[in-house]
Write a protein that holds these residues in place. Structure first.
Motif, PDB file in Angstrom:
ATOM      1  N   GLY A 128     -14.897  23.504  15.990  1.00  0.00           N
ATOM      2  CA  GLY A 128     -16.038  24.053  15.251  1.00  0.00           C
ATOM      3  C   GLY A 128     -15.912  25.551  15.059  1.00  0.00           C
ATOM      4  N   THR A 129     -15.443  26.254  16.088  1.00  0.00           N
ATOM      5  CA  THR A 129     -15.266  27.708  16.007  1.00  0.00           C
ATOM      6  C   THR A 129     -14.158  28.062  15.027  1.00  0.00           C
ATOM      7  N   ILE A 130     -13.073  27.292  15.036  1.00  0.00           N
ATOM      8  CA  ILE A 130     -11.985  27.538  14.084  1.00  0.00           C
ATOM      9  C   ILE A 130     -12.500  27.433  12.658  1.00  0.00           C
ATOM     10  N   ARG A 131     -13.260  26.371  12.377  1.00  0.00           N
ATOM     11  CA  ARG A 131     -13.792  26.199  11.024  1.00  0.00           C
ATOM     12  C   ARG A 131     -14.727  27.352  10.658  1.00  0.00           C
ATOM     13  N   ARG A 132     -15.525  27.808  11.625  1.00  0.00           N
ATOM     14  CA  ARG A 132     -16.439  28.920  11.383  1.00  0.00           C
ATOM     15  C   ARG A 132     -15.651  30.208  11.091  1.00  0.00           C
ATOM     16  N   PRO A 161     -22.773  27.824  18.278  1.00  0.00           N
ATOM     17  CA  PRO A 161     -23.513  26.584  18.000  1.00  0.00           C
ATOM     18  C   PRO A 161     -22.939  25.843  16.800  1.00  0.00           C
ATOM     19  N   MET A 162     -23.170  24.530  16.788  1.00  0.00           N
ATOM     20  CA  MET A 162     -22.742  23.690  15.667  1.00  0.00           C
ATOM     21  C   MET A 162     -23.900  22.816  15.208  1.00  0.00           C
ATOM     22  N   LEU A 170     -20.392  19.475  13.568  1.00  0.00           N
ATOM     23  CA  LEU A 170     -19.828  18.640  14.622  1.00  0.00           C
ATOM     24  C   LEU A 170     -19.043  17.483  14.015  1.00  0.00           C
ATOM     25  N   ARG A 171     -19.550  16.953  12.908  1.00  0.00           N
ATOM     26  CA  ARG A 171     -18.832  15.873  12.214  1.00  0.00           C
ATOM     27  C   ARG A 171     -17.504  16.385  11.660  1.00  0.00           C
ATOM     28  N   TYR A 194     -29.722  23.346  19.887  1.00  0.00           N
ATOM     29  CA  TYR A 194     -28.715  23.055  18.863  1.00  0.00           C
ATOM     30  C   TYR A 194     -28.145  21.654  19.070  1.00  0.00           C
ATOM     31  N   GLU A 195     -27.445  21.158  18.058  1.00  0.00           N
ATOM     32  CA  GLU A 195     -26.785  19.858  18.166  1.00  0.00           C
ATOM     33  C   GLU A 195     -25.666  19.901  19.211  1.00  0.00           C
TER      34      GLU A 195
END
Length: 664
Positions: free
Chosen positions: A397-401, A596-597, A602-603, A652-653
């Motif tokens: 998730g952090t990489i995508r962010r 947070p995601m 998360l998906r 958060y989720e």
């Protein structure tokens, strides 16, 4: 000089010395009031190994002076290797002679063929006995090759042989993750003597990782019993690393129980537990020191205490009262802060400031209370991934962010991960290549056809424990590379930013890896000096049972240390963040950045993990946890978010957590 074990000192960043090295006997007595076994904690594994080896050496020399044998009982677990190495050094450099030493092997696999290479006696020879001047006639072992109907008699004779030498002077043992000593599994009784026993599946997995061959560990073992071990005049139990912290806490602070055979050592009058800081991580004096002594209340320790108090009372931080503090041994904090309200607000804000949706820093924003700097922007980032999926499992998730927010992200896969690919995956890919060749090459090229036939024949004859051929390992490595590239493309990382380092230490073809050397460090250093990153993400999940994460992290930290010594300019503007993966999570009090995601994010992370198809249901190393890696990851991330929610912070989720590493 290259420092190859800096990961062992990570824990030093958060444990004050007085908790593990008290200056007086009174302080020691206070700190260890919850401990039922004498326990010595060392900052480094090497210091613990030296202490044990010195005690053994002194005993050997004393016996030599009086013309007596020194009788040692030895296990063969990997935790004893540092002690063996130190004994070998004492022999070679300080002329310690083992001519009067008698060794009794603590256990042996059963059944064994006479030609088997994976016997524990062979391991003991490779790690110690072949390197010292012990008389081979003074080395005794339980028999793994006798017929089953003669095992009981063989064990009785073994016990008699121990007694004929006057009993064991020093017993040196490791501890298994289920609390076994030697192969005394849960359920073993206090009165048990040497006998045949079925090996638990988790113990077998540990054993397979500690041996230098790929041979399958047999289903049973002949082991010294609990009563045999307890007859030794002195016992040392060793453990190093985070993966042993939970069982050490139960062994040292728990009640005596046959469910954890190591607790029987509490009945011995000269048993000692020798551990490093990582293995001590769950002991009360390390994790909850306010319960046993007065503390110097740092911000981090205060945070740990309040998080614990919230768990005990079932309240969020802002609802804690003076009464809660007083009733749970935290009245010192009321003296320092003046009231529960003041302490609550301080720690609530500290935790709030760890949460950020901008892991690379938010441009044009006040970053006073943010975990990352606003400038420079965008940042150059390297994410080091031990295996070709740890990046997305641990911080997908952090990489995508980071990518979405415009940072220049590089992914560096440190090892091929080739031994963690099932044979059926190779067969599936060879089916495709062979079919592709027939359709488009018109059967002109025989090379692929012949290779396909050769691999099929190898798999047909392959037995459990056989090492794959170099060609098969190469194909398995290619499979994982392809999956990693697919995941990176899904995360919009350009393929020229995807680096496969193939560190040499990994390429043994077996679970047991080669020693890490300067060659590994040089490969990592070359990449970081080329990129000159503003952020480095590295695996802090040192409880990885296969040990690869620790070695990979050591390579990165060693490279950074060399750059620090060289006074590299880029390092002055670089932060190093440690993530954890599928095996564990950072304790809430130690988290310094939490990303947070949303459910959609998360998906997206799950989808990037699923690109690693060879690591799904058929992955060879899922361990004792039946969940797949994406399930473990999601559960871990959701649980982190739930902890923050329970403390009264934003809900958060899911959340990914990081701790900053500051070069020592």
């Amino acid at each position: 000089m290259v420092k190859l074990n800096l990961s062992s000192q990570i824990v030093l960043n958060k444990v004050p010395e007085e908790f593990y090295h008290p200056k007086t006997a009174v302080e020691l007595s206070e700190l260890t009031r919850c401990e039922k076994l004498p326990t010595t904690i060392f900052p480094k594994t090497e210091e613990g190994a030296l202490s044990i080896a010195t005690t053994i050496a002194n005993a050997i020399r004393q016996k030599q002076q009086s013309g007596q044998y020194c009788v040692l009982g030895l296990g063969t677990g990997s935790s004893l290797t540092p002690v063996f190495n130190e004994l070998i050094r004492l022999h070679k450099e300080e002329k310690l002679s083992f001519s009067n030493v008698v060794v009794f092997n603590a256990y042996e696999y059963f059944p064994l063929q006479p030609s088997a290479k994976n016997s524990t006696l062979n391991q003991l020879k490779e790690r110690l006995l072949n390197h010292i001047d012990i008389n081979p006639q003074n080395v005794f072992t339980l028999e793994g090759t006798v017929p089953q109907d003669r095992v009981q008699e063989s064990c009785r004779l073994y016990e008699q042989r121990i007694q004929s030498f006057g009993g064991i002077d020093i017993m040196l043992l490791g501890i298994g993750r289920i609390g076994n000593i030697a192969i005394n599994e849960p359920g073993s009784s206090l009165t048990s003597s040497s006998r045949l026993i079925l090996i638990d599946s988790l113990t077998r997995e540990e054993m397979s990782m500690s041996q230098s061959t790929n041979e399958t560990v047999p289903p049973c073992a002949v082991t010294m019993g609990i009563s045999t071990i307890l007859k030794a005049r002195q016992i040392f139990l060793t453990a190093w690393g985070e993966e042993k912290a939970a069982i050490i806490q139960k062994c040292v602070e728990g009640s005596i129980s046959d469910a954890i055979p190591a607790t029987f050592l509490q009945t011995h009058n000269d048993a000692h537990v020798m551990i490093d800081l990582a293995a001590a991580g769950r002991l009360t004096r390390i994790v909850h020191p306010w319960l046993v002594t007065s503390c110097k209340w740092t911000d981090k320790l205060t945070r740990a205490a309040l998080v614990w108090l919230c768990e005990v009372t079932g309240k969020p931080i802002l609802k804690l009262t003076n009464k809660d503090y007083n009733e749970n041994g935290l009245s010192e904090l009321l003296t320092i802060y003046g009231s529960a309200y003041n302490a609550n607000i301080k720690i609530f804000n500290d935790l709030q400031h760890t949460i950020t949706g901008w892991p690379g820093g938010k441009p044009n924003a006040d970053d006073t209370y943010r975990p990352e700097r606003a400038t420079p922007f965008p940042k150059r980032v390297i994410v080091f991934s031990p295996h070709p999926d740890d990046d997305v499992i641990s911080m997908g998730g952090t990489i995508r962010r980071l990518v979405e927010q415009g940072h220049d992200v590089h992914i560096a896969y440190e090892t091929s991960g080739n031994i963690a690919v099932g044979d059926e995956e190779v067969t599936r890919f060879m089916h495709f290549i062979n079919g592709f060749n027939q359709i488009f090459d018109g059967n002109k090229d025989e090379v692929i056809k012949n290779k396909y036939k050769e691999i099929k024949e190898f798999f047909k004859k392959k037995k459990d424990g056989d090492t794959d051929t170099r060609d098969i390992l190469t194909i398995k490595g290619l499979i994982r590379r392809g999956e990693a590239r697919t995941a990176c493309t899904y995360n919009n990382i350009p393929l020229d930013h995807v680096h496969f380092l193939d560190l040499p230490f990994y390429e043994s073809g077996t679970i047991e890896k080669l020693p890490m050397t300067e060659k590994d460090v040089d490969i990592v250093r070359k990449l970081i000096t080329e990129v000159k990153p503003h952020q480095i993400y590295v695996a802090g999940d040192l409880a990885d049972p296969h040990g690869t994460h620790r070695k990979c992290t050591d390579a990165v930290l060693a490279a950074i240390d060399l750059e620090k010594e060289a006074k590299a300019e880029w390092l002055k503007d670089c932060r190093i963040w440690m993530y954890r993966g599928a095996w564990a999570e950072w304790e809430i009090e130690n988290i310094e950045m939490c990303v947070p995601m949303s459910p959609e994010e998360l998906r997206g992370k799950r989808n990037s993990i699923l690109k690693h198809q060879s690591q799904m249901e058929s992955a060879p190393f899922l361990g004792n946890d039946e969940r797949l890696f994406w399930q473990r990851s999601e559960d871990r991330n959701r649980n982190t978010a739930k902890i923050y929610d329970n403390l009264g912070l934003a809900c958060y989720e899911a959340m990914e957590a990081f701790v900053e590493y500051k070069p020592l």
